[in-house]
Design an enzyme around this catalytic site. Structure first.
Site, PDB file in Angstrom:
ATOM      1  N   ILE A 164      54.006   2.331 -23.603  1.00  0.00           N
ATOM      2  CA  ILE A 164      52.552   2.207 -23.518  1.00  0.00           C
ATOM      3  C   ILE A 164      51.884   3.142 -24.532  1.00  0.00           C
ATOM      4  O   ILE A 164      51.889   4.369 -24.362  1.00  0.00           O
ATOM      5  CB  ILE A 164      52.061   2.517 -22.083  1.00  0.00           C
ATOM      6  N   GLU A 197      54.084  -6.620 -29.190  1.00  0.00           N
ATOM      7  CA  GLU A 197      53.034  -7.633 -28.970  1.00  0.00           C
ATOM      8  C   GLU A 197      53.518  -9.035 -29.333  1.00  0.00           C
ATOM      9  O   GLU A 197      52.881  -9.761 -30.092  1.00  0.00           O
ATOM     10  CB  GLU A 197      51.773  -7.267 -29.746  1.00  0.00           C
ATOM     11  N   LEU A 212      51.228  -3.382 -19.546  1.00  0.00           N
ATOM     12  CA  LEU A 212      51.738  -4.704 -19.167  1.00  0.00           C
ATOM     13  C   LEU A 212      53.268  -4.685 -19.180  1.00  0.00           C
ATOM     14  O   LEU A 212      53.918  -4.981 -18.174  1.00  0.00           O
ATOM     15  CB  LEU A 212      51.216  -5.781 -20.142  1.00  0.00           C
ATOM     16  N   ARG A 224      46.450   2.502 -36.690  1.00  0.00           N
ATOM     17  CA  ARG A 224      46.012   1.141 -36.386  1.00  0.00           C
ATOM     18  C   ARG A 224      46.366   0.775 -34.943  1.00  0.00           C
ATOM     19  O   ARG A 224      45.571   0.145 -34.252  1.00  0.00           O
ATOM     20  CB  ARG A 224      46.615   0.146 -37.387  1.00  0.00           C
ATOM     21  N   SER A 225      47.536   1.199 -34.491  1.00  0.00           N
ATOM     22  CA  SER A 225      47.921   0.897 -33.105  1.00  0.00           C
ATOM     23  C   SER A 225      46.909   1.491 -32.136  1.00  0.00           C
ATOM     24  O   SER A 225      46.521   0.852 -31.159  1.00  0.00           O
ATOM     25  CB  SER A 225      49.308   1.467 -32.781  1.00  0.00           C
TER      26      SER A 225
END
Lengths: 264, 388
Positions: free
Chosen positions: B167, B367, B135, B94-95
């Protein structure tokens, strides 16, 4: 190529089957229905033939309202249109009256080849396609694990599974009915864009009147077979554990095998 | 309802035929292609990259993005259902999908030039190309505005210096969407694999998301063409806009993970006997199962409502925060309860529990940590920001 696929919606293979108290059928509440797994091979093969030779793939299915979902699944995989034989009169059919209704729906259509699963995994009769081929006056090849349609679309070479792992190679003129077996291909998953397009693809619903048949030719009335009873095998009884010294155990075991199990 | 399913409140009836078909199709894919081998992938720390092309063929990458760029143009609810089913298999799968769809394709679509969109989106949607999103930095997680990575304009180029941490997809990416400060403002840049001065280092020794690639990205005088700037990006708002989309999917995904733990627990409770009866007959085991199903049902309803609001154009990032915070924390609690219920078997990869539980430790804090999402809601409620 005008390609037809005969498809049936069946209970999911993981369904825990419960017989109704009258013994006349299974309890359908809460059952999840899916496309017959062998029919998935037929849909995939039809799509592969279309991708190679062009043409259209039409799904033909007989079943209650809910069978639309299975037709939509095939349309989502890439089939072009559906024909749904749907009428209370078609309920309770056996292999023969199913073939009769399918033949009535198929006769007015143009077709170069008809594919279907080698059997439906619900009743496991594996008879509809043979009866259908007979009614349409075309050949059928059963348990097919490889199929090559000639470039001119007039004939095909099919490989069948026979006893002992051997293969039988058959050349057949088209149109013919090809009954598909596991191993023929790996069915694709419906794609998200395919699913989104499927709802706009046409499904022609054929009721009894539209089929041109009379009520006593189809469904339970037209059936040659009458199912008297369904029952599940008895639950396995608990095993016996013998205890004691090896010599004693061997004696006990031989005694039980001889007197109770009557195996020796 | 059969006891092993998780649709207690007939939520299926709130879905369209199309939504159910997508959900069932992805569920079938996960059952057949992910679950049989995922424990080995996890143990060997191998990301099953062969599944990427299959996801591409199924059209489930970049699900919400427009058809004119080779994407399906589907709804947020459909996107959510895809994430739920993928994470029912494994958070790593899913990631991958979240990152590629929401953190790579979405910013290219939203902030990119027409050329950038045409160049990248169709290949990314088909799974022929892979992307990553840079990010977070080692010292700037919850506070991305403090980033140290800098871009400097030099003629027809930008020169990037800095590094990014944690990342997803870093080492396997063909393109990195990198956020760096240009004259003090956060902007997005596309950095292609193989660009001199750009290296990706694999992060090893993870005890979570082991079936997913996680990397450090390093930029040392990395020179990229000026046209690789995402022209419509500007300010921290841009990367946060991407994160909102991904976090929304994470809410669904974590719920999928919880569903897998619950389903395994129900089976186990019925099969495992102690004191000559199934452990499911004990009140404390029933309590666990009842709590699990209640929280799963609540999360499903919350996720679906947030999805519908997004599809109606009424979704706000605070809604996403509530769904993400709720689903990830409840999923982690459910996984821990399932782990307890499975006894010693709960720590074995023969069962899905410990894998989901370890994965969810990441999902709970990535996140936007649980705490940060609480504070976003706290700000919403009181009007007073607790950070910044």
């Amino acid at each position: 190529m005008d390609i037809l696929v005969c498809m049936k919606q069946v209970p999911d293979t993981e369904t825990k089957i419960v017989i109704n108290p009258e013994g006349t059928g299974i309890v359908t509440d809460g059952i999840k229905y899916v496309m017959n797994p062998y029919d998935e091979f037929a849909v995939e093969e039809a799509l592969k033939i279309k991708e190679k030779m062009g043409g259209t793939v039409t799904i033909v299915s007989m079943g209650p309202q809910r069978a639309t979902e299975a037709i939509r699944t095939a349309l989502a995989m890439g089939a072009d249109k559906g024909v749904h034989l749907c009428d209370d009169a078609f309920e309770g059919a056996d292999s023969y009256s199913t073939a009769k209704a399918l033949a009535a729906a198929i006769k007015p259509l143009s077709y170069d080849i008809i594919l279907g699963g080698k059997q439906a995994v619900d009743h496991d009769n594996a008879q509809v396609y043979a009866a259908l081929a007979e009614l349409l006056d075309i050949s059928h090849v059963s348990i097919v694990t490889q199929l090559d349609v000639a470039e001119d679309g007039k004939s095909a070479v099919a490989q069948r599974e026979v006893e002992g792992g051997a293969r039988e190679v058959i050349e057949v003129s088209l149109p013919a009915f090809i009954a598909c077996q596991k191993g023929l291909n790996e069915p694709r998953y419906a794609s998200l864009p395919g699913i989104m397009k499927a709802k706009k693809k046409p499904i022609d619903v054929i009721d009894l009147a539209k089929s041109g048949l009379s009520a006593d030719e189809v469904g339970e009335k037209g059936a040659k077979l009458k199912i008297r009873k369904f029952f599940l095998p008895p639950e396995r009884e608990a095993g016996k554990i013998l205890e004691g010294e090896p010599e004693e155990l061997a004696t006990q075991l031989v005694k039980l095998l001889r007197e109770e199990a009557k195996a020796i | 309802m059969t006891s092993e399913t998780t649709d207690f409140l007939l939520i299926d009836e709130m879905l369209s035929d199309e939504e159910r078909m997508v959900r069932d199709t992805v569920r079938g894919f996960v059952d057949e292609k992910v679950i049989p081998t995922i424990a080995d992938d996890f143990e060997q720390a191998e990301a099953p990259m062969h599944l990427v092309r299959e996801m591409g063929e199924m059209g489930i990458i970049g699900a919400t993005l427009p058809q004119e760029y080779g994407c399906p143009g589907s709804s947020y609810v459909v996107y959510g259902l895809i994430q739920q089913e993928l994470e029912r298999g494994d958070s790593g799968i899913r990631s991958f999908n979240s990152v590629q769809s929401s953190l790579v394709m979405y910013p290219i679509c939203e902030y990119g030039s027409e050329e950038q969109k045409r160049h990248w989106l169709p290949g990314l949607a088909r799974g022929e190309k892979i992307g990553c999103f840079g990010l977070t930095e080692a010292d700037h997680g919850s506070d991305p505005g403090g980033m140290k990575t800098r871009a400097v304009k030099d003629g027809a180029s930008y020169v990037l210096n800095g590094s990014k941490m944690w990342i997803t997809n870093g080492n396997v990416a063909d393109v990195a969407v990198v956020w760096a400060k240009l004259d003090g403002e956060v902007r997005g840049f596309l950095v292609e694999k193989g660009t001199p001065g750009f290296t990706a280092n694999l992060i090893k020794h993870k005890m979570s998301l082991r079936a997913s690639v996680t990397s450090e990205l390093v930029f040392e005088d990395c020179r990229i063409p000026a046209e690789n700037l995402l022209p419509k990006s500007g300010g921290l708002r841009s990367p946060l806009g991407c994160l909102d989309k991904a976090r929304y999917g994470i809410a669904w995904g974590a719920t999928g993970s919880a569903m897998a733990c619950y389903e395994a627990s129900v089976r186990y409770a019925k099969e495992r006997t102690q004191f000559d009866k199934p452990i499911g007959s004990f009140q404390l085991v029933q309590r666990k199962l009842a709590l699990m199903l209640t929280e799963i049902t609540a999360a499903q309803l919350l996720n679906l409502r947030v999805g519908r609001l997004k599809d109606e154009g009424k979704g706000r990032h605070q809604h996403t925060s509530m769904a993400k915070m709720n689903a990830t924390s409840k999923a982690l609690e459910i996984a821990r309860m399932a782990r307890d219920l499975h006894g010693a078997n709960g720590i074995s990869l023969e069962y899905p529990i410990i894998r989901h539980m370890n994965n969810l430790e990441s999902v709970h804090t990535y996140e936007g940590t649980y705490d940060i999402h609480l504070l976003i809601l706290g700000h919403e409620i009181t009007g007073i920001p607790a950070f910044r």
